[in-house]
Every structure is written in structure tokens, then in C-alpha cells.
Design an enzyme around this catalytic site. Structure first.
Site, PDB file in Angstrom:
ATOM      1  N   HIS A   1      -2.650  28.635  42.590  1.00 12.99           N
ATOM      2  CA  HIS A   1      -3.379  29.756  43.174  1.00 12.99           C
ATOM      3  C   HIS A   1      -3.894  29.414  44.570  1.00 12.99           C
ATOM      4  CE1 HIS A   1      -7.024  32.718  42.961  1.00 12.99           C
ATOM      5  NE2 HIS A   1      -6.072  33.162  43.741  1.00 12.99           N
TER       6      HIS A   1
ATOM      7  N   HIS B   1      -3.019  30.892  48.899  1.00 16.47           N
ATOM      8  CA  HIS B   1      -4.042  31.032  49.939  1.00 16.47           C
ATOM      9  C   HIS B   1      -3.840  30.072  51.111  1.00 16.47           C
ATOM     10  CE1 HIS B   1      -7.185  33.676  48.030  1.00 16.47           C
ATOM     11  NE2 HIS B   1      -6.466  33.376  46.946  1.00 16.47           N
TER      12      HIS B   1
ATOM     13  N   HIS C   1       0.987  35.949  44.424  1.00 16.16           N
ATOM     14  CA  HIS C   1      -0.466  35.851  44.332  1.00 16.16           C
ATOM     15  C   HIS C   1      -1.019  36.797  43.273  1.00 16.16           C
ATOM     16  CE1 HIS C   1      -4.627  37.033  45.413  1.00 16.16           C
ATOM     17  NE2 HIS C   1      -4.772  35.723  45.445  1.00 16.16           N
TER      18      HIS C   1
ATOM     19  N   ASN D   1      -3.432  35.802  40.054  1.00 18.05           N
ATOM     20  CA  ASN D   1      -4.852  36.070  40.245  1.00 18.05           C
ATOM     21  C   ASN D   1      -5.420  37.157  39.335  1.00 18.05           C
ATOM     22  OD1 ASN D   1      -7.397  35.755  41.935  1.00 18.05           O
ATOM     23  ND2 ASN D   1      -6.978  37.934  42.184  1.00 18.05           N
TER      24      ASN D   1
ATOM     25  N   ILE E   1      -8.391  38.337  47.800  1.00 15.46           N
ATOM     26  CA  ILE E   1      -9.490  37.833  46.986  1.00 15.46           C
ATOM     27  C   ILE E   1      -9.097  36.475  46.441  1.00 15.46           C
ATOM     28  CG2 ILE E   1      -8.707  38.901  44.863  1.00 15.46           C
ATOM     29  CD1 ILE E   1     -12.362  38.470  45.945  1.00 15.46           C
TER      30      ILE E   1
END
Length: 865
Positions: A518, A523, A711, A715, A865
Site C-alpha cells: 500500500h 503512494h 491502489h 485500500n 487517501i
């Protein structure tokens, strides 16, 4: 077309110098021919104010540049006079933000040409959020500008803000009137690499992760700088330029965490409601899960839950639904007063009970089922780690073999021998061994009990994965290991021990999921691409236009992660078993990262979950080994749709490989990603050469896949699975007991109580649930894959029509996903917990409506997020 209806001239027709000379000659020799006709331009500007009342347009003004006719003195497009805003109607009023349409009207001469750029000046004291703008010419042509950026007061920025229209040009095709403006804007965005960045800056630059530690607080908060070294390689993050710590001169000082005030370029900052909504979600989660007593107790005195019923009580509607005094006092210290009032009001309006996590909503014991244990490796919140077993017994990089015996697993292979099952691709492994073994002694000295683990599974004839064995390992002397092997059991002591072993596996998987799959592999690795895009590709560049929706909010959410999640003493160090070496482990795994393996087909091939397919009619190029692998099945359809869209887009602008090689902005962009953004990987030979259309398409498809579908799959299902801590615990406080020990006697006396004492304590569990509650929520301004923020996002009908086809294809994919979910033969689509696999459904509710909350579905275009 220009204002008077004549075609726009390409820049190659009249060079800038020749155009200037020609204009002077015409002006001097034939002044009578100069037209004095005035043409009218009308404009609309959608501005959102962070305060509810509107502001005077008299302090906002714009000037417009021609994109087709250059000023002979400057070489830039002709520049209009200033026009001041007139207030218009209110179009949206959300929370405490109000969107107003402001209008302008100005006159330009008939030689002005086609407007392509405007500059705006904010003479107010507060910042404003400019959503979009449009200009209407005298022949009723509408020219669109997608802005989505904060406009800060001119007293702070010292220069006007410039916006280009939604028309795309390759560098070599830029009209001469825009060439200098294009260059100046990119130069300004790159800055000079000096000084501390202020909130109102728009400067993109790279830096190491040197702001995670806080040595001025003491040695316990000293953390290594990530990036720029062989020992700690890492992707780069956006530079802030803050001053360095006194006691740790290699580390930057850190801002106050809950102010959420950390620099990102103003174009990357959340919109007016996003930050407030995020803060509200954080307090909402804290209010539900954190008790004042647990916050005040030293860590060693935190109590454990005494029963599973007590854990379920976290979701009870009987809990206090107000902000308790202790929390309000602490929030006043952390959150500015202007934000706190809005947050408390939002909580009063939405103080309902938190949803029960899906894993226990229909069957509170589904999480204990072995088939559910295996299913979540294919359709849970972390379906990207499982691999096909290639060699038996498994061994580490030093050749040390696993202690798993062939004879003990062949009893459960439905009559197959191990070699037969492996040859058919039916033996799988979840490996959390090699990267953990070197760290376990250090980790286990800090009050947690962690193993390295290997889990073997068999693909049954019904398509589900059956766990075969779990091996838990600790480092021994020299290269030796201390291994324990556990086998599935239905009842009795062995069944209880098996449940403990599964918990340790799930802890490893939860940590790898959060830190690596993740955080690091979505990110962190995407941020350098964003910085390079803004520094090297003009907003007029078609590739910038293609990628920009997939970068929305990512730099800001990453900055907040550095502030409160991955920093020393941050949330991840508190709830994940590696503690202070969380980020050091992620450095080690970044060493294995290769961009050309991040696309879904390449990833599945690497993990042995698929084989190459020579069928030219198969757009994926691969064939899955298991038909019922929801993440892969749904993901491959999304991948193909993205790739076809990207291919069509790029083919429109690049007619041959020479056009790609000659694109100076594109080549500078790709070079900077490799040499600076991922500078610790610059010598690696696996980067795609940016010389062919196929390589460009593959690179862009991979980047869009990571930022959107990958993602989303990692997530937005976290609350459904991780929201019930026994299903995905983040650390263990006890090892699996051995016979003959006091702990084994304690275990025999009450296996369930021992299991609960092995799990995180109340505070750690509550904090983990609060975190995934926040992370799993879609926010109000989300833009989903296949959608755009405005209908005029690009000034090209061919591209817009092709994008509409892409959107339609995603809708059809969603329909097929829901059909598969209803197929009883595909058991992994629901499993014992009866949780539909919807994480790769493109829209939240089968439509483009932006609705916030925990839905377990929807693919935002970007990492928000």
C-alpha cells in the site's frame, strides 16, 4: 479558429523574429489598413471560497493572452487590458464552502487572435480555490480552462497566476505566441532548489525522506534518512526546505502534526472541503474507538480485550456519541479553532453508529474458517502477495531449506503427488520469510513476538485454496533457523494451535500490506512521477493532460502520511510489529522494486499466477492459472481498458517513433524520473527506453494502473477486513506456546483467552480500527476512473469521444463483475463471509455520483487517501 473565425496558425508557419519584423513593416507602411474594430470576450470563473460568504469581485482581475498572435515587442501572445470580476450566481454550497460564478467582459481588437492563456490576480487577503474558467469569443466559441488550484493573495505570491486553456500541443507544435509562456511557466515551477517553501509557493523539487525522525525529542526519535544511499534507497518526496534539527543535522524539523500544515505545491493542496472532511473523519473514528483512559496509560499497562464479545462492543450503538471532554481539550491543542468548530458540528450531524465490518456482519466466526483464510489471499484487501510455488522445499537466499516435509502435505492433495500438483500449478505460497528473518531479534527485543512465516496452500478442484501447512521461523545461530510447522486441524488442541499460527501469518501479511504493497508500492513510488510531470511536462503537453487526473491529492496525502503515519512515534510505528524499523524494512523491499514489473500482467507472471499466452486475440498476453482469482480477473479487464484508452490517446499525438524521440519535454520527463525521482534506481537496466509508442503506452498504463485500480484494490477494503482486528491483527504479544511450558498450560486452560492476550491491546486495536475507518472512506470530491472533473477537460472532440468509449467500457466491465459475483461456481467471489468482491468496480454505486463514505467499491482516478 481565431476570434473572427479564421483558422489558428501553427507556430511553424511564421517564426517569432520574422513575425515581429513583418508586423512592424505592415504597421509602418499601411496604417490605413489597420482595423479599429473591437471584439468582445466574455468570461465565467467558478471560485470556491473557504468561508461561506462570497467576496467582492472588485479585488479579482484577469488579463488574457492570445494564443495565435504574438506581440512584436515581447514575442509572447498579445495581452489584453485588465478586467475585474463581477459577482454572479451561487452554484454550490457544500458544508462551509460556497462556489460562486464570477463574470468578466472585455474588448480586444480584431487582431487579437484566439485566447489561450489568462493570468489572474487576487488582491484579497485570503486564498481562493479556482475550479474552472471559460471564455466566450465573439463567434460564440467557448474556450475551457480546468484550473482546480488555490489562488493566493498577490501580496504573498508576488506574481500573478497563469492558466493555459485545455488545448494540447507537443513542444514542437506550440504556437509561437505560447512558446515563451510555456517555457517561463515550467522554469517557475522548477524553482531554484533554495530556501524554505511557503504555503503559497508552486515549486516542485525532490528531497530525501529526511523528515521522519525528530532527534530534538531524543535518541528514541532518531531515524535514518531514506534515499540517496546504498543502505537506505528510497523514492524521492517533494522538497519542503524546512530548517534542520539542532541535534540531528541531517533531519528536517517537523511541523505540528494535527495542524495538518505541511508544504505541498499549491496546485496539489486539497480542495476547500477535503481537508476539513479528512479531519472530521479522523475525529469521528477517534471518538468511536479511543477511550480517555487508554490514552493516558503507559503502554505496558494497556489492558487486553477479555472476550470476542467485548471486541464486538466497539461497534455497539450504546457507545457515547459525543466528543468527550478529555478529547476536546486535546483537540484544542492540536487543531486550529477555525477547523475545530466545523468538525464538532459535522460530528453532531453524523454521529451514527459505525458499520460492523463485513467480515463479521453475517457470520461473526467466518474469519476463523480456513477457506476464508485462503480466499482473502485472492480477494481480500491484500491479494498481491501470494505466489505459485516453483521449488520444494522452499529455501532462503542462502540455500537454507524449509523444514516442511513432503509427506505431511501430500495427504491433503486430493490424490495428487506433490510433484504432480506443482507441475499443474496448484501449490501456492504466501511468503513472509526472507525479508523478516534479519530483523526478528531486534523486533522481538521490543516487547512483541514476531516470526517469519511461510504458508503453503493447495488449489482445490472447486477453485478455492486449502491451507496445507504453516511454518513459523526464528533466527538461530549462524545461518540456522528455529522452525515450527503447524498443520490444519478441526478441533482440540491442534486446532487451537493452528489458529494461533494463522494469526501470526496474518500479522505478517497485514504489515507487508500496509508498509509495502500500500504505502511504498503505490503512494511513495508515484510521487516522483508527479513531481517530474509538473517540472518537465507543460500543462499544454498531452501526456500531462492525460496523467494529471491520476495525480489529484496524492502529494498532499503523502505529506500528511509523513506527518502522522510513518514518522517516528507515528501511528504505524505504534500499531505494526516492526515498530521503529518499519521504514527500514520498506527500504530493503524497495531494492526489489522494478517499474516494469508493476503492471498487472507482468506482476502476475512474476508471481507465477499466470503464464504467457501466444494467442494474438488475447489483449492481456497472459493466461491465469486459476480461473477464480477475483483480483486478477477483474483487474485484467480494467488493465486492458486503460491500456486501449492510453494507446488511442498517444497514437493521436505521436504518429511515429521519431515524434516520441524528438519530444524534448517527454524525454526530459522520463530521464528525470529515472535519475532524480527514483535516483537510487538510475543504474538499473529495466527501465523502458522511451523510444517507441509501445514503451510509452506500457509506461503510462502502468502508472495509471498503480494510481487508480491497484491502489483502490489495496485500500478501500480495509475496513471490511481489517476493521475486525482478530481477522487482520497488526502485532502479536505472545509466541505460540510450546508443550511443557507455563504458557502452554495457560493456553490449554483457555485457548480463546490466550488468543486474545496474544493480540494487540485495547489501545493498539482501537487505533488500528480508527485508522482503517479513515483510510477506507471515499471523500466528497472524489473523481472516479472514467470520469473527468469537467466536460471540457480537453479541447479535442476525437479524444473526448474516445474517452467516452473508455467510460462506457468501464461500465460494461462493472456489469460483468457483478455477474461473476452472482455465479455460484465462483466461490472466491464471496466466500464463507459472504463478502462480494467489488473493490475493482469502477464506480461506487454504478454511477458517477460522488458520495462519500465506506462502500468497499469504486476506483478513484488517483491516490487520494
Amino acid at each position: 479558429m481565431s476570434l473572427n473565425g479564421t483558422p489558428e496558425r501553427p507556430s511553424s508557419i511564421v517564426p517569432k523574429q520574422h513575425s515581429s519584423v513583418t508586423t512592424r513593416i505592415v504597421n509602418n507602411l499601411n496604417p490605413i489598413c489597420q482595423s479599429t474594430q473591437q471584439l468582445t470576450l466574455k468570461g465565467k470563473f467558478a471560485i470556491t471560497h473557504s468561508q461561506s460568504k462570497s467576496i467582492s469581485g472588485k479585488l479579482l482581475c484577469v488579463q488574457i493572452y492570445s494564443g495565435t498572435d504574438a506581440d512584436p515587442e515581447t514575442g509572447k501572445g498579445r495581452l489584453s487590458e485588465k478586467a475585474y470580476f463581477k459577482s454572479g450566481e451561487s452554484v454550490k454550497h457544500s458544508h462551509d464552502a460556497k462556489t460562486m460564478i464570477y463574470k468578466i467582459k472585455m474588448h480586444v481588437d480584431s487582431h487579437f487572435g484566439t485566447p489561450r492563456v489568462f493570468v489572474i490576480q487576487n488582491q484579497h487577503k485570503k486564498k481562493l480555490f479556482l475550479q474552472s474558467a471559460s471564455l466566450e469569443t465573439s463567434n460564440n466559441r467557448i474556450i475551457h480552462f480546468d484550473c482546480n488550484s488555490w489562488i493566493y493573495p498577490i501580496k504573498k505570491t508576488k506574481y500573478d497566476r497563469l492558466f493555459f486553456s485545455n488545448r494540447c500541443y507537443l513542444p514542437s507544435q506550440t504556437p509561437s505566441a505560447l512558446v515563451e509562456l510555456r517555457k517561463e511557466e515550467l522554469d517557475r515551477l522548477r524553482g531554484n532548489g533554495m530556501g524554505e517553501r511557503k504555503e503559497w509557493d508552486r515549486i516542485y523539487d525532490y528531497d530525501y525522506y529526511n523528515d521522519l525522525g525528530d532527534p530534538d525529542k531524543g535518541q528514541d526519535h532518531l531515524r535514518p534518512v531514506l534515499g540517496g544511499s546504498r543502505l537506505y534507497p528510497y523514492p524521492r518526496r517533494g522538497r519542503t526546505g524546512r530548517k534542520h534539527n539542532i541535534t540531528g543535522p541531517s533531519s528536517e524539523t517537523r511541523p505540528q502534526p494535527m495542524n495538518f500544515n505541511i508544504y505541498v505545491p499549491s496546485d496539489e493542496r486539497f480542495g476547500p472541503n477535503k481537508l476539513k472532511e479528512l479531519k472530521s473523519n479522523c475525529v469521528h473514528a477517534m471518538r468511536h474507538f479511543l477511550s480517555p483512559k487508554s490514552e493516558l496509560l503507559p503502554r505496558q499497562n494497556y489492558a487486553n480485550f477479555q472476550s470476542f464479545e467485548e471486541i464486538l462492543g466497539m461497534f455497539s450503538s450504546n457507545r457515547n456519541l459525543t466528543i468527550e471532554g478529555w478529547m476536546l481539550d486535546n483537540l484544542r491543542k492540536l487543531i486550529p479553532v477555525e477547523h475545530l468548530k466545523g468538525i464538532t458540528q459535522a460530528i453532531k450531524e453524523n454521529s451514527g453508529q459505525l458499520p460492523i465490518p463485513q467480515i463479521i456482519s453475517e457470520n461473526e466466526w467466518a474469519w476463523k474458517d480456513d477457506m476464508e483464510f485462503g480466499r482473502q489471499m485472492l480477494a481480500g484487501t491484500h491479494p498481491t502477495r501470494i505466489q505459485c510455488l516453483m521449488t520444494f522445499p522452499p529455501q532462503n537466499k542462502y540455500g537454507v531449506q524449509s523444514s516442511i516435509k513432503q509427506s505431511i502435505i501430500e495427504q491433503n492433495l486430493e490424490g495428487w503427488t506433490l510433484s504432480q500438483a506443482m507441475e499443474k500449478g496448484r501449490i501456492f505460497i504466501l511468503e513472509h520469510h526472507d525479508y523478516l528473518i534479519p530483523y526478528l531479534n531486534r523486533i522481538n527485543a521490543n516487547g512483541v513476538c514476531a516470526y517469519a512465516s511461510r504458508t503453503l496452500l493447495f488449489l482445490r478442484s472447486d477453485g478455492m485454496l486449502k491451507p496445507l501447512t504453516i511454518e513459523l521461523s526464528l533466527p538461530g545461530s549462524s545461518l540456522l533457523e528455529i522452525n515450527r510447522v503447524f498443520l490444519p486441524a478441526k478441533q482440540g488442541t491442534q486446532a487451537a494451535l493452528w489458529q494461533l499460527a494463522k494469526a501470526h501469518v496474518l500479522v505478517n501479511d497485514a504489515v507487508y500490506h500496509q508498509l509495502i504493497s500500500h504505502w511504498l508500492y503505490t503512494h511513495a513510488v508515484v510521487e516522483p512521477f508527479i513531481i517530474a510531470t509538473k517540472r518537465r511536462l507543460s500543462v499544454m503537453h498531452p501526456i500531462h493532460r492525460l496523467l494529471n487526473p491520476h495525480f489529484k491529492d496524492t502529494m498532499h496525502i503523502n505529506a500528511l502520511a509523513r506527518l502522522i503515519l510513518i514518522n517516528s512515534g507515528g501511528i504505524l510505528e505504534r500499531i505494526l510489529f516492526p515498530g521503529e524499523i518499519c521504514m527500514q524494512i520498506s527500504c530493503d523491499l524497495y531494492k526489489e522494486w522494478r517499474f516494469n514489473e508493476q503492471g498487472l500482467p507482468a506482476d502476475l507472471l512474476k508471481r507465477g499466477m499466470a503464464v504467457e499466452d501466444e494467442d494474438m486475440n488475447n489483449p492481456t498476453g497472459i493466461q491465469l492459472l486459476m480461473l477464480d482469482y477475483p483480483y486478477a480477473t477483474d483487474g485484467l479487464e480494467i488493465w486492458v481498458a486503460i491500456k486501449e484508452w492510453v494507446k488511442d490517446f498517444c497514437s493521436f499525438f505521436y504518429k511515429d517513433k521519431e515524434a516520441i524521440e524528438a519530444d524534448i519535454e517527454l524525454q526530459a520527463w522520463w530521464s528525470e524520473i529515472r535519475t532524480q525521482g527514483h535516483g537510487d534506481k538510475h543504474n538499473d537496466t529495466w527501465w523502458y527506453p522511451m523510444t517507441t509508442l509501445s514503451n510509452l503506452v506500457e509506461a503510462l498504463t502502468t502508472l495509471i494502473w498503480i494510481a487508480s485500480a491497484k491502489h483502490a484494490s489495496l485500500n478501500y477494503g480495509q475496513y471490511a477486513y481489517n476493521g475486525y482486528p482478530p481477522n487482520r491483527p497488526t502485532l502479536c504479544r505472545k509466541f505460540v506456546p510450546r508443550e511443557g511450558t507455563v504458557e502452554f498450560g495457560e493456553f490449554l486452560k483457555d485457548p480463546d483467552k490466550f488468543f486474545l492476550k496474544m493480540l494487540p491491546d485495547r489501545f493498539e486495536m482501537s487505533l488500528a480500527v480508527a485508522l482503517v475507518d479513515v483510510l477506507s472512506r471515499h471523500t466528497c470530491d472524489e473523481v472516479y476512473l472514467g470520469c473527468q472533473q469537467s466536460p471540457g477537460w480537453i479541447d479535442n472532440e476525437v479524444i473526448k469521444n474516445r474517452f467516452a468509449e473508455f467510460r462506457q467500457e468501464l461500465k460494461e466491465i462493472q456489469t460483468r463483475i457483478m455477474q461473476r459475483n452472482r455465479d455460484p461456481k465462483l466461490k472466491n467471489r464471496r466466500g464463507p463471509g459472504n463478502i462480494e468482491y467489488t473493490l475493482l468496480c469502477p464506480d461506487m454505486y454504478g454511477s458517477s455520483a460522488s458520495t462519500s463514505g465506506i462502500t468497499g467499491r469504486g476506483i478513484p482516478s488517483s491516490i487520494t487517501i
